[in-house]
Design a protein around this motif. Structure first.
Motif, PDB file in Angstrom:
ATOM      1  N   ARG A  76       0.829  -1.215   0.000  1.00 48.45           N
ATOM      2  CA  ARG A  76       0.000   0.000   0.000  1.00 48.45           C
ATOM      3  C   ARG A  76       0.858   1.257   0.000  1.00 48.45           C
ATOM      4  O   ARG A  76       0.566   2.234  -0.687  1.00 48.45           O
ATOM      5  N   ALA A 444       2.141  13.170   5.190  1.00 50.31           N
ATOM      6  CA  ALA A 444       0.847  13.165   5.893  1.00 50.31           C
ATOM      7  C   ALA A 444       0.074  11.890   5.566  1.00 50.31           C
ATOM      8  O   ALA A 444      -0.504  11.254   6.449  1.00 50.31           O
ATOM      9  N   VAL A 445       0.078  11.507   4.314  1.00 52.58           N
ATOM     10  CA  VAL A 445      -0.648  10.292   3.929  1.00 52.58           C
ATOM     11  C   VAL A 445      -0.042   9.079   4.621  1.00 52.58           C
ATOM     12  O   VAL A 445      -0.754   8.232   5.172  1.00 52.58           O
ATOM     13  N   MET A 448      -1.078   9.080   8.192  1.00 50.17           N
ATOM     14  CA  MET A 448      -2.462   8.643   8.378  1.00 50.17           C
ATOM     15  C   MET A 448      -2.574   7.128   8.284  1.00 50.17           C
ATOM     16  O   MET A 448      -3.298   6.490   9.042  1.00 50.17           O
ATOM     17  N   MET A 449      -1.844   6.560   7.332  1.00 50.75           N
ATOM     18  CA  MET A 449      -1.893   5.111   7.174  1.00 50.75           C
ATOM     19  C   MET A 449      -1.337   4.440   8.423  1.00 50.75           C
ATOM     20  O   MET A 449      -1.889   3.477   8.946  1.00 50.75           O
ATOM     21  N   ARG A 452      -3.825   4.549  11.207  1.00 47.34           N
ATOM     22  CA  ARG A 452      -4.879   3.546  11.028  1.00 47.34           C
ATOM     23  C   ARG A 452      -4.374   2.166  11.438  1.00 47.34           C
ATOM     24  O   ARG A 452      -5.089   1.375  12.029  1.00 47.34           O
ATOM     25  N   TRP A 453      -3.128   1.906  11.090  1.00 45.85           N
ATOM     26  CA  TRP A 453      -2.603   0.558  11.291  1.00 45.85           C
ATOM     27  C   TRP A 453      -2.208   0.303  12.732  1.00 45.85           C
ATOM     28  O   TRP A 453      -2.147  -0.833  13.169  1.00 45.85           O
ATOM     29  N   PRO A 465     -10.106  -8.586  13.164  1.00 44.21           N
ATOM     30  CA  PRO A 465     -10.565  -8.085  11.863  1.00 44.21           C
ATOM     31  C   PRO A 465     -10.515  -6.572  11.873  1.00 44.21           C
ATOM     32  O   PRO A 465     -10.808  -5.938  12.898  1.00 44.21           O
ATOM     33  N   TYR A 466     -10.165  -6.033  10.790  1.00 43.05           N
ATOM     34  CA  TYR A 466      -9.962  -4.595  10.712  1.00 43.05           C
ATOM     35  C   TYR A 466     -11.086  -4.021   9.901  1.00 43.05           C
ATOM     36  O   TYR A 466     -11.332  -4.443   8.783  1.00 43.05           O
ATOM     37  N   PRO A 469     -12.629   2.789   8.082  1.00 45.62           N
ATOM     38  CA  PRO A 469     -13.521   3.877   8.456  1.00 45.62           C
ATOM     39  C   PRO A 469     -14.645   3.984   7.433  1.00 45.62           C
ATOM     40  O   PRO A 469     -14.472   3.671   6.262  1.00 45.62           O
ATOM     41  N   GLU A 471     -16.045   6.372   5.843  1.00 45.45           N
ATOM     42  CA  GLU A 471     -15.949   7.201   4.636  1.00 45.45           C
ATOM     43  C   GLU A 471     -15.286   6.453   3.488  1.00 45.45           C
ATOM     44  O   GLU A 471     -15.548   6.710   2.336  1.00 45.45           O
ATOM     45  N   ARG A 472     -14.393   5.530   3.848  1.00 45.29           N
ATOM     46  CA  ARG A 472     -13.666   4.851   2.789  1.00 45.29           C
ATOM     47  C   ARG A 472     -14.627   4.097   1.878  1.00 45.29           C
ATOM     48  O   ARG A 472     -14.385   3.927   0.705  1.00 45.29           O
ATOM     49  N   GLU A 473     -15.702   3.632   2.461  1.00 43.74           N
ATOM     50  CA  GLU A 473     -16.656   2.871   1.667  1.00 43.74           C
ATOM     51  C   GLU A 473     -17.449   3.787   0.737  1.00 43.74           C
ATOM     52  O   GLU A 473     -17.822   3.405  -0.357  1.00 43.74           O
ATOM     53  N   ALA A 474     -17.631   5.023   1.198  1.00 47.66           N
ATOM     54  CA  ALA A 474     -18.451   5.943   0.416  1.00 47.66           C
ATOM     55  C   ALA A 474     -17.786   6.316  -0.898  1.00 47.66           C
ATOM     56  O   ALA A 474     -18.421   6.733  -1.842  1.00 47.66           O
ATOM     57  N   ARG A 475     -16.520   6.171  -0.926  1.00 46.20           N
ATOM     58  CA  ARG A 475     -15.748   6.579  -2.078  1.00 46.20           C
ATOM     59  C   ARG A 475     -16.257   5.922  -3.370  1.00 46.20           C
ATOM     60  O   ARG A 475     -16.554   4.768  -3.419  1.00 46.20           O
TER      61      ARG A 475
END
Ligand code: HDD
Ligand code: HEM
Ligand code: HEM
Lengths: 475, 344
Positions: A76, A444-445, A448-449, A452-453, A465-466, A469, A471-475
């Motif tokens: 990633r 910054a990215v 952020m990663m 999250r991790w 299980p992770y 967030p 919003e990620r799905e809304a994309r």
């Protein structure tokens, strides 16, 4: 085949002497800043895939969940870095025309050859990187693993090709000129010029050191903070070991490079080693600031005759000084060159010490250094990525600034290479602003990663299980 | 002779960039026009899925085109980049912003960060092809030379029209490809959504192409003659036929020929332009032969192209095949849970 417009013919042209393009300084600054930015990502593109691949192998072979998770997350990270690397590299190839039409118009048919070969590897690298990055869970596990192999290979060959172009500028050969036009070209002699054999491996090893150090950094920080999970240990050990293994070879090749430069580009060598006059028994300066024709007392230490010794294995070796060319043909800022060189060497030596340190502990105890020395070790490990980047950039400063005022050594002056377009200061400002923003945004990215991790990073056996967030799905 | 072959290769590489990379720019434009964060989510998601695995590879064709140009025709390269310093600088910065914006957006953790980066991605997707188009307009009309006008060369009706044409064509290609992708993924609503946009962009592109061509009558008479009466006429006819075929096929739901035909319609315009300005690389003076590098260099370029055909073409085919099967998607971050089923 070694022909060029002779040194004096380039200078004899009165128009060139009278009015060097006003764009030279901003053009150099723009080239330097875009390359200096791009090269860090390029290192990740060259060497990070190999590190990810090793980690992935451990994960698959030993069914090691922590290793798999690291490989997956690193791919990633790679997705971001490779994208920014690719676009910043594209701008570089446009910069070749925007900033240096005088170089490309005259020598494009020569220097273009290695760039063309590089194109093959860019394509392969881009294609297989995409397949690997987006093939998780959808391709059969081992087939997926192997899609990274072309990336590793083309990273190395791609790097070889760009560096071939750069080394040709340091030691131009493989073409003939008549009436100011290139009349014939020998592609093999262009690619494998006299500076290729040390520049290529030096840069590739540098990439492995940079990528290894940078990848190890966040895990060294984690270990320092007491998160001693297997995940963090593996995340630190594997990339750091890669960097440590590269180091002794890097030092050996750097040493070879320095000796080669003493004969191929003696004025560059003289400037980076403070050799004003051709002589024997030349001292080696450790640090030191050059001013008014001497090293300012107290700023450095001179080791008598050591420079002669390093160049020719004898104190009687004659080392060529910069007095052999008129001042206009000497590189600017000997202090910058010398200190950059010293810094690169210092960092190489420190990396060697750290590598030996780790090797000894591992050999005796199968473990990372512990206790108070362990903290020092890890702190060094956490800084190794930045340090290797600094060493690499310093190396490029030595190479590039040291070649000035030439773009193609003894053949084409930078003032002849630069564009006549008047907009360079504006594009320089835009370039610097954009790359500053991109640097911050990339960090910054990544940050952020990491955040999250971190929720799961502590666990050695990450099974939780992770859930991404919302919003990620809304994309 | 060998110079003509290399020139033909250059045109083919530029074509590959236009029909593959062009659509990625177009995807960014549709992203820009997709509306609010919630209303546009479905379209944006489709665009994202289609572009993500392929855009970097597509974009390497630009790099190859630049390298072939500067290696094979160094003088032309130097003149183009000196005269067209402004539009090409803007295009270069647009390329960086577009790619980074897209990559950052994909990893973004918050809606605001996504929106900012998405916006940068989308706006630079619009600006970059426009400025590339103005540069092409400058070449066609003979405004690029050793000391060409840094402003007038690209601020003129032909250049601005060509810039607009590039934008429209990119949007058109993207909409067609996205309609096909939506169809394949079993999303009829999105198929209709992108079909409508493909038709609109197709009509605008056709109209702009016609206006630009008419404009060439005064600004580049010899190119105009070749396009309308001379050897480039067949290419123009092919383009029109292919374009019309797409416009009739899409609304009837016949999807399979749409992608290749749309690409052909665009490719034929590029070929028509190249044929019309042959034997000049920079009309009205610099010919292909006059700008050509020595034969050994041309041989090396053709060698590289040969390797690309042998090695890279199958890799590209693999990439596209996997992408079309839905085998390439952003994976679930930690591999937790069952993998999402490939979209069909
Ligand atoms: C030693 C390594 C090295 C050096 C010195 C450079 N690059 Fe680079 N470059 C790479 C190593 C690299 C790479 C690792 O191969 C990249 C990074 C990401 C990628 O995909 O390839 C890359 C990407 C990259 C790309 C984009 C390819 C793509 O779209 O995937 C271009 C056009 C260039 N570079 C061009 C240049 C130019 C014109 C340079 C100097 C004048 C240069 N690079 C210096
Ligand atoms: C003791 C160790 C080292 C020595 C003696 C050494 C020597 C040199 C010399 C002489 C050059 C100039 C080459 C030229 O002008 O063409 C150079 C360049 C360079 N160095 Fe080093 N170096 C050392 C360590 C390192 C380390 C640790 C790194 C990075 C991690 C590094 C990265 C580079 C790079 C990127 C260049 C420019 C490109 C190249 O020549 O390939 N070097 N080095
Ligand atoms: C990627 C690593 C590189 C870095 C960080 C780098 C750095 C620099 C810097 C700092 C300058 C400005 C020199 C000065 O101000 O005196 C420069 C100039 C230049 N570099 Fe490099 N360089 C790199 C590799 C290359 C390569 C591979 C090429 C290939 C052709 C290249 C081509 C040039 C050209 C054409 C110039 C302008 C003319 C000149 O100053 O010699 N550089 N670079």
């Amino acid at each position: 085949m070694r022909t060029g417009l002779a040194l004096h013919s380039a200078l004899a042209s009165p128009s060139l002497r009278a009015s060097p393009s006003l764009q030279v300084v901003p053009a150099r600054a723009q080239m330097g800043s875009s390359l200096g930015f791009h090269i860090i990502l390029a290192c990740m593109g060259i060497a990070f895939p190999a590190i990810v691949m090793i980690m992935h192998y451990i994960g698959l072979r030993r069914r090691d969940a922590a290793a798999m998770l690291l490989a997956r997350r690193w791919s990633r990270v790679m997705a971001v870095l490779v994208a920014v690397g690719a676009v910043s590299g594209t701008v570089l190839s446009m910069d070749m025309g925007l900033l240096w039409p005088g170089l490309m118009g005259r020598y494009g048919s020569v220097i273009g050859i290695p760039f063309g070969i590089e194109g093959i590897f860019f394509l392969l690298e881009a294609v297989f990187t995409a397949i690997y990055m987006y093939g998780w869970d959808r391709l059969p596990p081992w087939a997926h693993f192997w899609t990274m192999a072309p990336v590793v290979i083309s990273g190395v060959f791609g790097a070889m090709s760009v560096v071939a172009a750069n080394s040709w500028m340091n030691d131009p050969s493989g073409y003939t000129v008549a009436n100011g036009k290139i009349t014939s070209v020998d592609p093999v002699a262009v690619y494998f010029n006299g500076a290729t054999y040390y520049e290529m491996p030096h840069m590739i090893l540098a990439a492995y050191m940079v990528a290894g150090g940078l990848a190890a950094t966040p895990y060294a920080v984690g270990l320092l903070r007491g998160r001693g999970s297997r995940y963090n240990r593996l995340g630190f050990l594997l990339p750091f070991t890669v960097a440590a293994i590269a180091t002794p070879f890097q030092i050996g090749i750097g040493d070879t490079a320095a000796r080669a430069i003493a004969s191929q580009q003696p004025v560059k060598f003289a400037s980076m080693e403070y050799v004003p006059r051709t002589s024997t028994h030349v001292p080696e300066w450790i640090a030191g600031v050059w001013s008014n024709g001497r090293v300012v007392p107290g700023t450095g230490i001179a080791l008598p005759s050591v420079d002669s010794l390093l160049v020719g294995f004898s104190p009687n070796t004659r080392v060529i000084g910069w007095d052999t060319v008129p001042p206009a043909l000497r590189p600017p800022f000997p202090t910058l060159l010398h200190l950059s060189f010293d810094l690169m060497v210092l960092i190489g030596m420190l990396m060697l010490v750290w590598g030996i340190w780790l090797a000894l502990w591992w050999w005796r105890r199968r473990d990372l250094p512990r206790g108070r020395p362990g903290t020092v070790f890890l702190a060094g490990g956490a800084l190794s990525g930045i340090a290797c980047v600094v060493a690499m950039e310093a190396g490029w400063v030595v190479t590039e600034v040291g070649r000035q005022p030439w773009t193609v050594y003894n053949v084409l002056l930078t003032s002849q290479a630069a564009t006549s377009a008047t907009g360079v200061p504006a594009t320089l400002a835009a370039t610097v602003a954009i790359y500053a923003v991109l640097t911050v945004a990339t960090l910054a990215v990544l940050w952020m990663m990491k955040r999250r991790w971190q929720a799961t990073a502590g666990g050695a056996d990450v099974a939780a299980p992770y859930s991404p967030p919302a919003e990620r799905e809304a994309r | 002779m060998i110079a003509d072959i290399v020139a033909a290769v250059l045109v083919l590489v530029a074509t590959a960039y236009a029909v593959l990379g062009g659509a990625d720019f177009g995807g960014g434009m549709w992203d820009l026009l997709a509306g609010s964060a919630t209303g546009g989510a479905a379209a944006r998601h489709r665009i994202n899925l289609s572009i993500t695995p392929v855009w970097e590879s597509n974009h390497v064709w630009l790099v190859i085109a630049l390298v072939v140009l500067w290696t094979g025709f160094p003088v032309a390269f130097a003149d183009i980049f000196t005269t067209l310093f402004v539009p090409l600088s803007v295009a270069g910065l647009g390329i960086v912003l577009r790619g980074s914006g897209f990559a950052y957006r994909a990893q973004a953790g918050s809606v605001r960060w996504q929106a900012v980066n998405g916006g940068i991605f989308a706006i630079s997707s619009l600006l970059t092809p426009f400025f590339m188009g103005t540069a092409v307009g400058a070449v066609v009309t003979g405004r690029v030379r050793a000391s060409g006008d840094p402003a007038g060369s690209w601020v003129n009706p032909t250049s601005l029209l060509t810039g607009g044409l590039f934008v429209a064509v990119a949007a058109y290609l993207a909409a067609v490809y996205l309609a096909v992708d939506s169809d394949r993924a079993g999303e009829p609503d999105l198929r209709r959504y992108f079909t409508r946009r493909a038709l609109a962009a197709g009509i605008v592109s056709g109209a702009l192409a016609a206006v630009t061509m008419a404009e060439l009558r005064t600004s580049a008479p010899s190119v105009f003659t070749e396009l309308t009466q001379g050897r480039a006429l067949p290419a123009v006819i092919v383009s029109v036929l292919a374009g019309v075929a797409v416009l009739t096929a899409l609304p009837t739901g016949v999807m399979w020929p749409a992608r290749p035909l749309a690409a052909l319609a665009v490719a034929a315009v590029i070929w028509g332009w190249a044929i019309a300005q042959y034997p000049y690389i920079l009309p009205p003076r610099l010919t292909i032969a006059g700008a050509a590098a020595p034969a050994a260099t041309m041989g090396a370029v053709l060698f590289v192209v040969g390797v690309i055909v042998v090695l890279v073409a199958p890799s590209f085919a693999l990439l596209y095949w996997l992408a079309q099967r839905g085998s390439l998607r952003e994976a679930d971050e930690d591999g937790a849970g069952p993998p999402r089923r490939p979209a069909r």
